[in-house]
Design a protein around this motif. Structure first.
Motif, mmCIF file in Angstrom:
data_model
loop_
_atom_site.group_PDB
_atom_site.id
_atom_site.type_symbol
_atom_site.label_atom_id
_atom_site.label_comp_id
_atom_site.label_asym_id
_atom_site.label_seq_id
_atom_site.Cartn_x
_atom_site.Cartn_y
_atom_site.Cartn_z
ATOM 1 N N ALA A 1 14.709 0.050 10.536
ATOM 2 C CA ALA A 1 14.156 1.297 11.083
ATOM 3 C C ALA A 1 14.236 1.344 12.603
ATOM 4 O O ALA A 1 14.655 2.350 13.194
ATOM 5 C CB ALA A 1 12.713 1.462 10.616
ATOM 6 N N ALA A 2 13.870 0.231 13.266
ATOM 7 C CA ALA A 2 13.887 0.249 14.734
ATOM 8 C C ALA A 2 15.324 0.330 15.254
ATOM 9 O O ALA A 2 15.567 0.846 16.350
ATOM 10 C CB ALA A 2 13.195 -0.995 15.278
ATOM 11 N N SER A 3 16.280 -0.184 14.473
ATOM 12 C CA SER A 3 17.681 -0.088 14.875
ATOM 13 C C SER A 3 18.156 1.355 14.802
ATOM 14 O O SER A 3 18.847 1.854 15.698
ATOM 15 C CB SER A 3 18.556 -0.966 13.975
ATOM 16 O OG SER A 3 18.214 -2.313 14.144
ATOM 17 N N PHE A 4 17.760 2.038 13.713
ATOM 18 C CA PHE A 4 18.075 3.457 13.557
ATOM 19 C C PHE A 4 17.550 4.228 14.768
ATOM 20 O O PHE A 4 18.241 5.041 15.375
ATOM 21 C CB PHE A 4 17.419 3.950 12.263
ATOM 22 C CG PHE A 4 17.807 5.351 11.858
ATOM 23 C CD1 PHE A 4 18.740 5.554 10.860
ATOM 24 C CD2 PHE A 4 17.223 6.456 12.462
ATOM 25 C CE1 PHE A 4 19.094 6.849 10.470
ATOM 26 C CE2 PHE A 4 17.562 7.743 12.085
ATOM 27 C CZ PHE A 4 18.499 7.948 11.085
ATOM 28 N N GLU A 5 16.311 3.887 15.139
ATOM 29 C CA GLU A 5 15.657 4.527 16.271
ATOM 30 C C GLU A 5 16.414 4.254 17.577
ATOM 31 O O GLU A 5 16.527 5.113 18.455
ATOM 32 C CB GLU A 5 14.250 3.924 16.363
ATOM 33 C CG GLU A 5 13.185 4.852 16.798
ATOM 34 C CD GLU A 5 11.829 4.140 16.762
ATOM 35 O OE1 GLU A 5 11.646 3.205 15.942
ATOM 36 O OE2 GLU A 5 10.961 4.536 17.554
ATOM 37 N N LYS A 6 16.934 3.042 17.675
ATOM 38 C CA LYS A 6 17.681 2.667 18.872
ATOM 39 C C LYS A 6 18.979 3.478 18.958
ATOM 40 O O LYS A 6 19.386 3.899 20.050
ATOM 41 C CB LYS A 6 17.963 1.165 18.831
ATOM 42 C CG LYS A 6 18.528 0.572 20.113
ATOM 43 C CD LYS A 6 18.538 -0.963 20.030
ATOM 44 C CE LYS A 6 19.425 -1.583 21.090
ATOM 45 N NZ LYS A 6 19.583 -3.042 20.936
ATOM 46 N N ARG B 1 30.327 -9.056 16.956
ATOM 47 C CA ARG B 1 29.307 -8.148 16.428
ATOM 48 C C ARG B 1 29.632 -6.707 16.850
ATOM 49 O O ARG B 1 29.625 -6.407 18.052
ATOM 50 C CB ARG B 1 27.937 -8.534 16.983
ATOM 51 C CG ARG B 1 27.381 -9.765 16.366
ATOM 52 C CD ARG B 1 26.288 -10.350 17.240
ATOM 53 N NE ARG B 1 25.623 -11.431 16.556
ATOM 54 C CZ ARG B 1 26.186 -12.607 16.305
ATOM 55 N NH1 ARG B 1 27.411 -12.867 16.700
ATOM 56 N NH2 ARG B 1 25.524 -13.531 15.636
ATOM 57 N N ALA B 2 29.858 -5.859 15.865
ATOM 58 C CA ALA B 2 30.168 -4.459 16.165
ATOM 59 C C ALA B 2 28.977 -3.780 16.824
ATOM 60 O O ALA B 2 29.116 -2.769 17.507
ATOM 61 C CB ALA B 2 30.544 -3.723 14.883
ATOM 62 N N THR B 3 27.787 -4.351 16.645
ATOM 63 C CA THR B 3 26.581 -3.749 17.194
ATOM 64 C C THR B 3 26.325 -4.156 18.638
ATOM 65 O O THR B 3 25.372 -3.709 19.251
ATOM 66 C CB THR B 3 25.368 -4.179 16.347
ATOM 67 O OG1 THR B 3 25.384 -5.613 16.249
ATOM 68 C CG2 THR B 3 25.423 -3.586 14.963
ATOM 69 N N TYR C 1 23.720 -2.988 9.788
ATOM 70 C CA TYR C 1 22.337 -3.204 9.394
ATOM 71 C C TYR C 1 21.389 -3.049 10.568
ATOM 72 O O TYR C 1 20.225 -2.728 10.408
ATOM 73 C CB TYR C 1 22.190 -4.614 8.797
ATOM 74 C CG TYR C 1 21.282 -4.667 7.595
ATOM 75 C CD1 TYR C 1 21.801 -4.495 6.318
ATOM 76 C CD2 TYR C 1 19.914 -4.871 7.727
ATOM 77 C CE1 TYR C 1 20.981 -4.537 5.195
ATOM 78 C CE2 TYR C 1 19.083 -4.907 6.617
ATOM 79 C CZ TYR C 1 19.618 -4.741 5.345
ATOM 80 O OH TYR C 1 18.807 -4.776 4.246
ATOM 81 N N THR C 2 21.885 -3.360 11.760
ATOM 82 C CA THR C 2 21.005 -3.368 12.932
ATOM 83 C C THR C 2 21.701 -2.699 14.104
ATOM 84 O O THR C 2 22.790 -2.154 13.961
ATOM 85 C CB THR C 2 20.657 -4.808 13.353
ATOM 86 O OG1 THR C 2 21.825 -5.395 13.912
ATOM 87 C CG2 THR C 2 20.173 -5.645 12.194
ATOM 88 N N CYS C 3 21.089 -2.804 15.274
ATOM 89 C CA CYS C 3 21.687 -2.210 16.463
ATOM 90 C C CYS C 3 21.697 -3.239 17.594
ATOM 91 O O CYS C 3 21.393 -2.932 18.730
ATOM 92 C CB CYS C 3 20.893 -0.967 16.862
ATOM 93 S SG CYS C 3 21.631 -0.045 18.204
ATOM 94 N N GLY C 4 22.028 -4.500 17.254
ATOM 95 C CA GLY C 4 21.994 -5.488 18.335
ATOM 96 C C GLY C 4 22.490 -6.847 17.904
ATOM 97 O O GLY C 4 23.221 -6.987 16.922
#
Ligand SMILES: [Zn+2]
Lengths: 984, 117
Positions: free
Chosen positions: A294-299, A71-73, A48-51
């Motif tokens: 969206a910001a995670s996708f961008e990351k 956390r896999a992220t 769902y996220t990048c962090g």
């Protein structure tokens, strides 16, 4: 650029990733989107996220002690890493637990509370087995040995977060006199500069170049230390922060090096520059793999060079998604659609221009109604501005619901928040400690204003550098947002759900139900629904929940308030908290100077406080504990035995007023006691209860040595110090612990006098010259020893105090001189047995803090003529002189073949057969019980109500299997009641 | 976690100290001359206020000295430390640290992280 690939396994399948990839980045690189199953409903979940805020993508690392809920992220891959998905059975793709999804009515809000309530038997037979099998996250590791360490810092300034704001602050401090710590949770500094393409130039250089130069400058200053891969988890009182540094990022575990460093930071000023967290929006099936912030996708695009999807649908309620649109189109990819809930006239010109330029389907004043798909997103439904549903095929949906300043640490510090009507979020308002917030955490989402903010908030520090920074931005400067927490959706099937907490599987329906059931306070609502109670603490969703609840309650969000943010910010590994304090390092082990001898003699050890004491000595391999103790106890009374009593606490008391002080500390009177004699003494608390016992030896009125029980040595000294310092500071008296300065041997038995005369042939041990309870110092080789005639067994006995350096030799010498008597070494168990035969108490076994000297028949130890001693007044309180108090008695079984069990109840009735109709009157309990080899039957001590008056009567003791044993109540003194063996 | 300024050693971490309960509870001079009730009040009864509290501390893992401290129990702020035997500072010296009528400071205490509108 040629990069070597890193291979790892996920659920048995091998994948390749790049150096620096997180597990999530590497899996997205390989188009893997299904990562786990959800907590209650076992719904498929993805990334769902990048962090650190990730609610879904939790995995188990098999080759790291099976570590769960990683956390896999966040976790970076390395060669040979073995990763497994969690909470699925039998496999991730076909999960039988997903039946819970259909059974969801029983898992709704307040589920746990309701099942605890009944119906009777349901919990045990239906709910518990079901929940145990299907709910939950990863499995706990079976074993671990911590290699983590703790590090302490005492600094002037901590900067939490090495993003743009933190870097600007650090830049101002570089080269000054302030001692600064810059803490960054990622493995690189830069934050937003790395994550998104929002800033084109800083001081006319590409942002990356500026970042590199600035980092070098900070690194070369000698007053700033940078910690990367370090997460501040806790902000305590007195500006005390705790941070967790991961030393194994992107590396397999190293058995030689610390895995984590737990930093404990004490600082004068705390600069929070820890940024913001993007929040989601609730719609139908907003949990499907393929939905991503969206910001995670961008990351993923900017930081990892991974394109999670080439043509996602973008759904937003704010201006921030421009940079995602730009990054994607710069790479030559074209989003499927751009859905913005705002009116076209309010949407930024830059965004509209870009959409037009690349001919991207644009849905202003529209929202996502929901999405379809079995294991991942296949289609999304858009409710257009004309309220029509339009369906688009896509495999990914990027969502931005706005941003929350990451206020977790700020509120931990007890700062207060306020609601910001334009940002639609809570932001810091009033500080409680020496806290400064900078950048987005303070609610400042403007780069231009950031410079002003940094200058202004750091102006109280003297001698800082001037900042010369100029930004050139890629997109709109002003952040704009329109309120939206949940979109209107149509019910499609039982399977359709709209989640507010992804990790705990809480839906917006649960929130409504909880409010309907009367839970209208946010703290109650949280506990009832378990919303934001997962390990992610609802980082992307808790404010959304407030938004939804405030609408249901028709209140302002600021009136609803937030729940309390509690440390840690993110889960902290137990191994980091434990640090080096595991196994043998958990608590110091103390050994007597004779320890090596005990080991050679096959002693089995018992832990007494921190001490290792011989419990009993095994004469042969197959000797049982019972056999050993019986043998030892018999031999002591037959010839002699010797006990290592070195662990006894010893306190030296000196000073002009030592006599007065000792008279106040103990119940006995020491005034008329002759020098070089000892006395068995009791110490009470001010409440009159027995606190400790020991022998007080008087050298003269200004010099005493007292012994304490092994376990109470430290607390007795502390107790004395407290009274000497706080109640009687006028007394001239000094105390010192001398426990380790002497080894102590307790020689006991009818042959002990002969043995002593042989070992110390120049000392006269005759009863006249060396009577019971006398002591003296003697020269021994090049040192001095003290011999006290005392006994804890009821036999003739001597205590020898010898410096540890001479202990082992003397101990061995005693054995050599007593070969013909079969001198037996005995342990603590035999000591307990022998003293029980005599009815001597053990403080802490026969007493429990509710027992007075009167209850123990120790009235003779009370110096009645003394004006005062600690606890004296309490001994005449009405409750203390009550005859029905529990008092110490002896018990002997009527049937001499039976044993009595310690801890069992003493009762008046014989019959305990079921069903028991009336309550049984419990008279008290058995405190000590042993089989006496010298009497050939059990002897026991018990505290029973009105015990003294029951002596001579018959009572019963319960047994494990609901039987009873008939016992005679006797005086607690089973052997030699006149003490003839001891004082001859 | 807060720090305490030991009057003998200086500022140290809270974990080095032990709390000894309410300060200035004098042990009765002549225990035999007072009633059971008076004696039991000395032994068992202590004040437990929300706000300013005079209490005893001992530097257990340090100099082992006892001293007195004034602590605001609702914020855990140690407002003053002084040696055994020194006169307690008057309460009015600390009155202004409690700001609201209920005794609840408006920042730094309780479970409310949002400022009351
Ligand atoms: Zn100190």
């Amino acid at each position: 650029m040629t990069e070597s690939k890193i291979y790892f396994k996920f659920d048995g399948k091998k994948y390749a990733g790049n150096q620096g990839d997180t597990i999530a980045a590497a899996l997205l690189r390989n188009n893997v989107r299904l990562i786990g199953r959800s907590f209650k409903y076992h719904r498929p979940r993805g990334i769902y996220t990048c962090g650190i805020e990730e609610p879904n993508a939790l995995v188990q690392i098999i080759n790291e002690h099976n570590e769960p809920n990683v956390r896999a992220t966040v976790k970076k891959i390395y060669e040979g890493m073995i990763v497994k998905s969690q909470n699925r059975w039998p496999s991730l793709k076909t999960d039988l637990g997903s039946i819970n999804n259909i059974l969801s009515p029983i898992f709704s809000a307040g589920f746990y509370y309701k099942t605890f309530m009944g119906p009777k038997g349901f919990w045990k037979n239906v709910y518990e087995p079901l929940i145990r099998r299907t709910a939950g996250l990863g499995k706990p590791p079976k074993e671990f040995k911590s290699k983590s360490i703790h590090q302490h810092h005492n600094i002037d300034v901590i900067i939490v977060g090495g993003g743009l704001s933190g870097l600007l602050a650090a830049r101002k401090f570089a080269g000054t006199n302030y001692d600064v710590l810059l803490v960054e949770r990622e493995d690189t500094l830069g934050g937003v500069l790395k994550n998104a393409d929002k800033i084109k130039f800083i001081n006319d250089q590409p942002a990356d170049e500026w970042l590199e130069k600035t980092e070098r400058l900070i690194r070369n200053s000698n007053n700033i230390k940078i910690l990367k891969n370090t997460l501040v988890t806790t902000y305590n009182f007195s500006d005390h922060l705790i941070a967790l540094e991961d030393k194994n990022v992107g590396k397999p575990q190293d058995n030689e090096k610390p895995e984590f460093v737990l930093h404990k930071i004490r600082t004068n000023h705390t600069i929070l520059a820890n940024g913001h967290i993007e929040r989601f929006i609730t719609f139908r099936n907003n949990d499907l793999p393929g939905v991503m912030l969206a910001a995670s996708f961008e990351k993923y695009l900017n930081r990892y060079g991974v394109v999670p999807d080439e043509s996602p649908v973008i759904f937003t309620n704010n201006s921030s998604t421009f940079s995602l649109l730009k990054s994607l189109t710069d790479l030559g990819h074209k989003p499927k659609a751009y859905v913005d809930i705002r009116d076209q006239k309010n949407i930024e010109k830059e965004t509209v221009d870009l959409l037009e330029k690349f001919n991207i389907p644009f849905y202003p004043k529209s929202e996502i109604e929901g999405c379809e798909g079995q294991k991942e997103v296949k289609k999304v439904s858009i409710r257009t501005k004309k309220n029509q549903i339009s369906k688009i095929k896509t495999s990914m949906l990027c969502v931005s619901g706005g941003f929350n300043p990451d206020i977790h640490l700020f509120t931990q510090s007890k700062g207060l928040l306020k609601w910001d009507e334009t940002l639609l979020t809570f932001k810091p308002d009033r500080i409680f400690q020496k806290t400064i917030t900078l950048g987005s955490v303070s609610g400042n989402f403007s780069y231009e204003k950031l410079l002003v903010e940094v200058e202004k908030k750091l102006s109280k520090f003297e001698g800082l550098n001037e900042l010369e920074v100029k930004f050139e931005l890629n997109g709109p400067e002003k952040f704009q947002i329109k309120e939206l927490w949940e979109t209107k959706h149509e019910k499609k099937s039982l399977w359709s759900k709209s989640f507010i907490d992804l990790q705990n599987d809480v839906t917006t329906k649960d929130l409504r139900q909880a409010v309907n059931e009367g839970f209208n306070r946010i703290e109650h609502l949280k506990r009832f629904t378990t919303n934001s109670m997962g390990t992610d603490q609802g980082k992307i969703s808790s404010i959304n929940a407030l938004g939804i609840v405030s609408k249901i309650l028709k209140k302002d969000i600021s009136e609803v308030g937030t729940t309390t943010y509690r440390p840690p910010y993110s889960p902290v590994n137990f191994s980091a908290i434990a640090g080096r304090s595991t196994y043998e390092f958990y608590d110091p082990e103390r050994k007597t100077p004779l320890h090596s001898w005990h080991i050679r003699q096959k002693a089995v050890f018992e832990n007494v406080g921190q001490w290792k004491r011989p419990w009993y000595f095994k004469k042969s391999e197959d000797e049982t504990m019972h056999q050993a103790v019986q043998r030892e106890a018999e031999q002591v009374r037959k010839t002699a035995g010797i006990l290592d009593g070195s662990t006894l606490g010893k306190i030296e008391i000196k000073g002009k007023d030592a006599l007065t002080f000792v008279n106040l500390m103990y119940t006995n009177s020491f005034t008329k006691m002759k020098p070089k004699t000892g006395r068995y003494a009791l110490m009470l608390g001010e409440d009159g209860m027995v606190k400790d016992d020991g022998i007080v030896c008087k050298i003269n009125d200004q010099h005493f040595i007292v012994t304490t029980t092994t376990g109470n040595a430290a607390s007795v000294l502390a107790h004395m110090e407290e009274y000497a310092q706080t109640e009687w500071p006028n007394l001239n008296v000094y105390m010192n612990s001398i426990t380790e300065q002497f080894a102590t041997f307790n020689l006991s038995g009818p042959k002990s006098r002969v043995i002593m005369s042989r070992v110390f042939n120049d000392i006269d041990f005759s009863n006249d010259k060396f009577p019971f309870m006398s002591f003296d110092n003697f020269k021994y080789l090049d040192t001095e020893i003290r011999i006290l005639r005392a006994s804890f067994t009821g036999e003739l006995g001597y205590e020898i105090y010898v410096p540890p350096s001479h202990a082992l030799k003397l101990w061995q010498k005693i054995f050599i001189y007593s070969r013909d008597f079969d001198l037996v070494p005995y342990g603590t168990e035999t000591m307990h047995l022998l003293r029980a035969e005599k009815g001597y108490i053990i403080v802490g076994q026969d007493t429990d803090g509710t027992v007075t000297p009167l209850d123990l028949n120790l009235n003779w130890m009370i110096g009645k003529k003394k004006k005062d001693f600690i606890g004296k007044r309490s001994l005449t309180r009405t409750d203390i002189i009550r005859e029905t108090r529990k008092q110490l008695v002896g018990l002997v079984p009527v049937d001499k073949t039976l044993g009595i069990e310690e801890g069992q109840h003493v009762i008046e009735q014989k019959d305990l057969s079921l069903p028991i109709k009336d309550p049984i009157d419990m008279l008290g309990h058995v405190t000590s019980s042993y089989f006496s080899p010298n009497l050939n039957h059990s002897v026991a001590m018990a505290l029973i109500r009105g015990g003294k008056r029951k002596i001579g009567s018959r009572l019963f003791v319960s047994t494990e299997n609901l039987n009873t044993i008939a016992v005679e109540v006797v005086e607690p003194n089973f052997i030699d009641p006149k003490n003839e063996r001891m004082i001859l | 976690m807060f720090t305490i300024r030991c009057p003998y050693c200086g500022e140290r971490d809270q974990s080095e100290f032990s709390n000894g309960g309410e300060a200035h509870v004098a042990r009765p001079k002549d225990p035999e001359q007072i009633s059971d009730r008076e004696w039991s009040e000395y032994v068992f009864i202590r004040a437990n206020p929300k706000g300013i509290y005079y209490e005893r501390w001992v530097h257990t893992h340090g100099c082992k000295k006892w001293f007195n401290a004034v602590r605001n129990t609702s914020t855990d702020e140690i407002l003053k430390v002084y040696k055994m035997g020194e006169a307690p500072p008057p309460l009015k010296e600390f009155k202004n640290t409690i700001k609201t009528p209920s005794g609840e400071p408006d920042v730094g205490s309780g479970n409310f992280s949002v400022k009351k509108p």
